[in-house]
Design a protein around this motif. Structure first.
Motif, mmCIF file in Angstrom:
data_model
loop_
_atom_site.group_PDB
_atom_site.id
_atom_site.type_symbol
_atom_site.label_atom_id
_atom_site.label_comp_id
_atom_site.label_asym_id
_atom_site.label_seq_id
_atom_site.Cartn_x
_atom_site.Cartn_y
_atom_site.Cartn_z
ATOM 1 N N LYS A 147 -9.486 0.662 16.051
ATOM 2 C CA LYS A 147 -10.922 0.615 16.356
ATOM 3 C C LYS A 147 -11.515 2.025 16.411
ATOM 4 N N TYR A 148 -10.746 2.945 16.994
ATOM 5 C CA TYR A 148 -11.242 4.322 17.093
ATOM 6 C C TYR A 148 -11.456 4.888 15.678
ATOM 7 N N TRP A 149 -10.458 4.685 14.833
ATOM 8 C CA TRP A 149 -10.535 5.209 13.462
ATOM 9 C C TRP A 149 -11.744 4.627 12.723
ATOM 10 N N ILE A 150 -11.905 3.299 12.852
ATOM 11 C CA ILE A 150 -13.022 2.636 12.162
ATOM 12 C C ILE A 150 -14.360 3.210 12.646
ATOM 13 N N SER A 151 -14.465 3.426 13.973
ATOM 14 C CA SER A 151 -15.767 3.850 14.505
ATOM 15 C C SER A 151 -16.106 5.292 14.128
ATOM 16 N N THR A 152 -15.118 6.029 13.628
ATOM 17 C CA THR A 152 -15.421 7.402 13.219
ATOM 18 C C THR A 152 -15.611 7.535 11.694
ATOM 19 N N ARG A 153 -15.591 6.411 10.997
ATOM 20 C CA ARG A 153 -15.769 6.445 9.523
ATOM 21 C C ARG A 153 -17.238 6.234 9.183
ATOM 22 N N ASP A 154 -17.647 6.746 8.037
ATOM 23 C CA ASP A 154 -19.029 6.476 7.637
ATOM 24 C C ASP A 154 -19.081 5.639 6.354
ATOM 25 N N PHE A 155 -17.979 4.872 6.122
ATOM 26 C CA PHE A 155 -18.004 3.973 4.954
ATOM 27 C C PHE A 155 -17.564 2.574 5.393
ATOM 28 N N VAL A 177 -1.948 -3.979 10.668
ATOM 29 C CA VAL A 177 -3.074 -4.150 9.749
ATOM 30 C C VAL A 177 -3.190 -2.936 8.837
ATOM 31 N N VAL A 178 -3.752 -3.208 7.664
ATOM 32 C CA VAL A 178 -4.182 -2.140 6.774
ATOM 33 C C VAL A 178 -5.703 -2.102 6.898
ATOM 34 N N VAL A 179 -6.262 -0.933 7.179
ATOM 35 C CA VAL A 179 -7.720 -0.792 7.128
ATOM 36 C C VAL A 179 -7.995 0.102 5.934
ATOM 37 N N GLU A 180 -8.814 -0.382 5.010
ATOM 38 C CA GLU A 180 -9.040 0.421 3.806
ATOM 39 C C GLU A 180 -10.509 0.495 3.462
ATOM 40 N N LYS A 181 -10.815 1.459 2.630
ATOM 41 C CA LYS A 181 -12.184 1.668 2.190
ATOM 42 C C LYS A 181 -12.616 0.482 1.334
ATOM 43 N N ARG A 182 -13.823 0.022 1.591
ATOM 44 C CA ARG A 182 -14.342 -1.065 0.770
ATOM 45 C C ARG A 182 -14.809 -0.513 -0.571
ATOM 46 N N LYS A 218 0.837 -1.208 0.000
ATOM 47 C CA LYS A 218 0.000 0.000 0.000
ATOM 48 C C LYS A 218 0.877 1.266 0.000
ATOM 49 N N ASN A 219 1.956 1.252 0.781
ATOM 50 C CA ASN A 219 2.847 2.417 0.802
ATOM 51 C C ASN A 219 3.500 2.627 -0.568
ATOM 52 N N LEU A 220 3.852 1.516 -1.199
ATOM 53 C CA LEU A 220 4.451 1.594 -2.537
ATOM 54 C C LEU A 220 3.453 2.207 -3.525
ATOM 55 N N MET A 221 2.207 1.764 -3.437
ATOM 56 C CA MET A 221 1.178 2.301 -4.345
ATOM 57 C C MET A 221 0.990 3.797 -4.110
ATOM 58 N N ARG A 222 0.998 4.182 -2.847
ATOM 59 C CA ARG A 222 0.829 5.612 -2.528
ATOM 60 C C ARG A 222 1.989 6.400 -3.138
ATOM 61 N N HIS A 223 3.208 5.867 -2.928
ATOM 62 C CA HIS A 223 4.406 6.521 -3.425
ATOM 63 C C HIS A 223 4.396 6.631 -4.948
ATOM 64 N N ALA A 224 3.928 5.576 -5.611
ATOM 65 C CA ALA A 224 3.958 5.551 -7.079
ATOM 66 C C ALA A 224 2.707 6.194 -7.673
ATOM 67 N N ASP A 225 1.825 6.671 -6.809
ATOM 68 C CA ASP A 225 0.588 7.305 -7.257
ATOM 69 C C ASP A 225 -0.284 6.359 -8.081
ATOM 70 N N VAL A 226 -0.347 5.123 -7.619
ATOM 71 C CA VAL A 226 -1.167 4.105 -8.281
ATOM 72 C C VAL A 226 -2.532 4.075 -7.595
ATOM 73 N N PRO A 227 -3.619 4.103 -8.369
ATOM 74 C CA PRO A 227 -4.951 4.164 -7.754
ATOM 75 C C PRO A 227 -5.280 2.912 -6.931
ATOM 76 N N THR A 228 -5.641 3.130 -5.679
ATOM 77 C CA THR A 228 -5.995 2.034 -4.778
ATOM 78 C C THR A 228 -6.958 2.592 -3.735
ATOM 79 N N ALA A 229 -7.586 1.724 -2.949
ATOM 80 C CA ALA A 229 -8.533 2.195 -1.935
ATOM 81 C C ALA A 229 -7.800 3.032 -0.891
ATOM 82 N N ASP A 230 -8.426 4.108 -0.405
ATOM 83 C CA ASP A 230 -7.838 4.911 0.678
ATOM 84 C C ASP A 230 -7.624 4.000 1.880
ATOM 85 N N PHE A 231 -6.540 4.227 2.613
ATOM 86 C CA PHE A 231 -6.191 3.279 3.680
ATOM 87 C C PHE A 231 -5.456 3.964 4.810
#
Ligand code: AMP
Ligand code: GLY
Length: 428
Positions: free
Chosen positions: A130-138, A182-187, A107-120
Motif C-alpha cells: 500500500k505504501y509503494w502504491i500510494s507513492t506512485r504517480d501511475f 502479489v505483483v503490483v505492476e504499471k498499467r 515476472k522474475n523469469l521475464m526480468r531475468h530473460a530481459d523480456v519486455p513487460t510492465a515494471d513491477f
C-alpha cells in the motif's frame, strides 16, 4: 494412433475435432469432455485432476498421446506423473508450468530473460504494498500470485482502487493461498494480442495471432470473463510485430527456461500489449487459449498431430513451415453464454438450432459447457456454452456468417457479444 484430450471446454472440442481428422489418428478420447466431443470421439468420465484414473485409463486403452487443455492439471504436475508412468503427453512439466501458475515466478523469469513487460514489484505483506502504491504517480494493476480462474488480476484506475485491491487479495484473502504474494505492476495502455507458439527443445512454431474479447459486454464493458470471442488472424499482428515477438519474447524465455533446467515443452501462450513503447508481455499461459484455439484450428488445413509431435520430439526446427497449410480466410468465434455469466448462472437449459447450423458451410459450433440430458438432448452445463466459429473471404464476412449462425441457436438466458472482431474492422 489413439489420442486422449483432457478438459471439457471449447478449446478441447476444437482439439478433438481437429485430431479426429488426422489420417494417423484412429480414435480420440476426451476426459471428461462435453456433448460436442462425444460426437467427434468418445468421452471418459474423469476430471482433469484425477491423475490416477487418467493414467489407468491411458494404460488400459493404450493411448499413444495425451494432450492437456486446462492449466490446473499442468500446474499440479500431470505431465510429470504421466511421464513417470512411461506415458507420452504434450504439455509443460510442473516446474515449467509455473510460467502460468505463479505471476511472481513469471515476472522474475521475464526480468531475468530481459523480456519486455510492465515494471513491477513483488510484495508478501499488504502494508509495504500500500505504501509503494500510494507513492506512485501511475495507475497500477494488482495481481494475485497464484491461479485464480482469471479473477486474480485487478486493473485499477486510481490509488484508492488499488489500495482496495490489495485489501481484497492480501487482507480479506479473497483468492485464498493464491494471494499470499502479489505483483503490483504499471498499467499499460494499448491494444492486446494473443500469440501462441508450439515449443519443444529450441524449436518454436508461432501459430497465427488472434485477439480475444475478455470483457463480458460490447465495447469492452463489464466484468472480465474467460473470453467472449476471438478472431484470427489479428491484422494488428503484422509480420514485423510477430518477428519481434519471436526474437525478443519467445526465444529469450525458452532459452532461459532451458538454461535454468525447467525447459518448456508444449504450447506457450503470450498475452501481449502493443504499447507506444513496443510490445510487452502481460502474462504467459502454459497451454492453448480458449477461445483462441477454436478460431486458430478452424483455419489449419495441415495435420495438427504432425505439429504437436514435432514439438514433443523436438523436431520443430526440421519442419518446413512453407508446408504447413492455413486457410487464407479469416475466422471469427462468438461465444454464447448462460444468463448471468460470469456471475451466477443456471444450467440444464435445452439448446435448439444446432441441427440448422450443421447445414451451413464454413461454420462450426464448438461446444464448451454442454452435456446430454436423460433424453439425449443437448443442454447447457457451464458459463461459456458454445463457440460459434465461421470462416469468410474477409473478416467482415466471417463475422456476418458467425452471427448468422448465432441467430439460429437458442437457449434460455443466452447472451453474447455482438461486436466480436469490430476492433479490426474499424481499423480497416
Ligand atoms: P493477465 O491474467 O495477467 O493476462 O491479466 C488479465 C487481463 O488484465 C489482461 O488480458 C489485460 O486485459 C489486463 N491486464 C493485465 N496486466 C495489465 C497491465 N499491466 N496493464 C493493463 N492491463 C493489464
Ligand atoms: N482466452 C484467454 C485464455 O485462454 O486464457
Amino acid at each position: 494412433m489413439k489420442v486422449l484430450v483432457i478438459g471439457k471446454g471449447g478449446r478441447e472440442h476444437a482439439l478433438v475435432w481437429k485430431l479426429a481428422r488426422s489420417p494417423r489418428v484412429s480414435k480420440v478420447y476426451c476426459a471428461p469432455g462435453n456433448a460436442g466431443t462425444a460426437v467427434e470421439g468418445e468421452n471418459y468420465a474423469a476430471e482433469p485432476h484425477e491423475f490416477d484414473r487418467l493414467i489407468r485409463f491411458a494404460k488400459r486403452e493404450q493411448i499413444d498421446l495425451t494432450i492437456v487443455g486446462p492449466e490446473d492439471p499442468l500446474c499440479a504436475g500431470i505431465v510429470d506423473e504421466f511421464q513417470k508412468n512411461g506415458l507420452r503427453i504434450f504439455g509443460p512439466t510442473k516446474a515449467a508450468a509455473r510460467i502460468e501458475g505463479s505471476k511472481v515466478f513469471s515476472k522474475n523469469l521475464m526480468r531475468h530473460a530481459d523480456v519486455p513487460t510492465a515494471d513491477f514489484k513483488i510484495f508478501d505483506h499488504s502494508e509495504p504494498a500500500k505504501y509503494w502504491i500510494s507513492t506512485r504517480d501511475f495507475p497500477v494493476v494488482v495481481k494475485a500470485d497464484g491461479l485464480a480462474a482469471g479473477k486474480g488480476v485487478i486493473v485499477c484506475s486510481t490509488i484508492p482502487e488499488a489500495l482496495k485491491a490489495i485489501d481484497s487479495v492480501m487482507v480479506k484473502e479473497e483468492f485464498g493461498q493464491a494471494g499470499r504474494q502479489v505483483v503490483v505492476e504499471k498499467r499499460l495502455e494499448g491494444e492486446e494480442l494473443s500469440v501462441l507458439g508450439l515449443v519443444g527443445g529450441r524449436g518454436i512454431y508461432l501459430l497465427p495471432c488472434t485477439q480475444d474479447h475478455k470483457a463480458a459486454y460490447d465495447g469492452d464493458q463489464g466484468p472480465n470473463t474467460g473470453g467472449m470471442g476471438a478472431y484470427c488472424p489479428a491484422p494488428i499482428g503484422t509480420p514485423e510485430i510477430l518477428q519481434e515477438v519471436e526474437d525478443k519474447i519467445f526465444v529469450p524465455i525458452i532459452h532461459t527456461m532451458k538454461r535454468q533446467r525447467f525447459p518448456f515443452s508444449g504450447t506457450l501462450f503470450a498475452g501481449l500489449m502493443l504499447t507506444s513503447q513496443g510490445t510487452k508481455v502481460l502474462e504467459f499461459n502454459a497451454r492453448f487459449g480458449d477461445p483462441e484455439t477454436q478460431c486458430i484450428l478452424f483455419r489449419l488445413k495441415s495435420d495438427l498431430l504432425d505439429l504437436i509431435e514435432a514439438a514433443l520430439d523436438e523436431r520443430l526446427e526440421e519442419l518446413d513451415e512453407q508446408k504447413i497449410i492455413w486457410d487464407p480466410r479469416p475466422s471469427v468465434c462468438v461465444v454464447l453464454c448462460s444468463g448471468g455469466y460470469p456471475g451466477k448462472y443456471e444450467t440444464k437449459k435445452p439448446i435448439t438450432g444446432l441441427e440448422e447450423v450443421k447445414k451451413m458451410t464454413d461454420v462450426m459450433v464448438f461446444h464448451a459447457g454442454t452435456t446430454l440430458d436423460e433424453n439425449n438432448r443437448v443442454v447447457t452445463a457451464g458459463g461459456r456454452v458454445l463457440g460459434v466459429t465461421a470462416l469468410g473471404d474477409t473478416l467482415a464476412e466471417a463475422k456476418a456468417k458467425a452471427y448468422e449462425a448465432v441467430a439460429k441457436i437458442h437457449f434460455k438466458g443466452m447472451h453474447y457479444r455482438k461486436d466480436i472482431a469490430d476492433k479490426a474492422l474499424r481499423r480497416s
